[in-house]
Design a protein around this motif. Structure first.
Motif, short mmCIF file in Angstrom:
data_model
loop_
_atom_site.label_atom_id
_atom_site.label_comp_id
_atom_site.label_asym_id
_atom_site.label_seq_id
_atom_site.Cartn_x
_atom_site.Cartn_y
_atom_site.Cartn_z
N LEU A 44 0.83 -1.20 0.00
CA LEU A 44 0.00 0.00 0.00
C LEU A 44 0.86 1.25 0.00
N THR A 48 -3.90 5.23 1.27
CA THR A 48 -4.58 4.14 0.58
C THR A 48 -5.54 3.44 1.54
N ALA A 68 -1.79 0.86 -4.88
CA ALA A 68 -1.32 -0.40 -4.31
C ALA A 68 -0.81 -1.29 -5.43
#
Length: 75
Positions: A44, A48, A68
């Motif tokens: 990530l 996020t 991601a």
């Protein structure tokens, strides 16, 4: 009446079949690596948010924001 019974039965089935694994988030400037039980890895980026759920046959990852990368393990 029958429609309500079918809707309830479907809702119960969906709840029993899917196993929610969790929601993962990162803050500004934060990076995070998430390892899933099946061997998949998610990296990530900052800011996020993802939600992961899976069962024995499939997995579903919803990404709501950020970025991601995914390494998906063979099932």
């Amino acid at each position: 009446m029958i429609t309500i019974a079918i809707t309830v039965a479907v809702a119960i089935t969906v709840t029993c079949v899917w196993h929610w694994r969790g929601t993962y988030t990162t803050a500004a400037g934060e990076w995070r690596v998430v390892s899933l039980h099946d061997g998949s890895v998610i990296r990530l980026g900052p800011r996020t948010e993802i939600k992961v759920r899976y069962d024995r046959e499939q997995r579903l990852i919803e990404q709501f924001s950020g970025e991601a990368t995914y390494e998906v393990a063979k099932v």
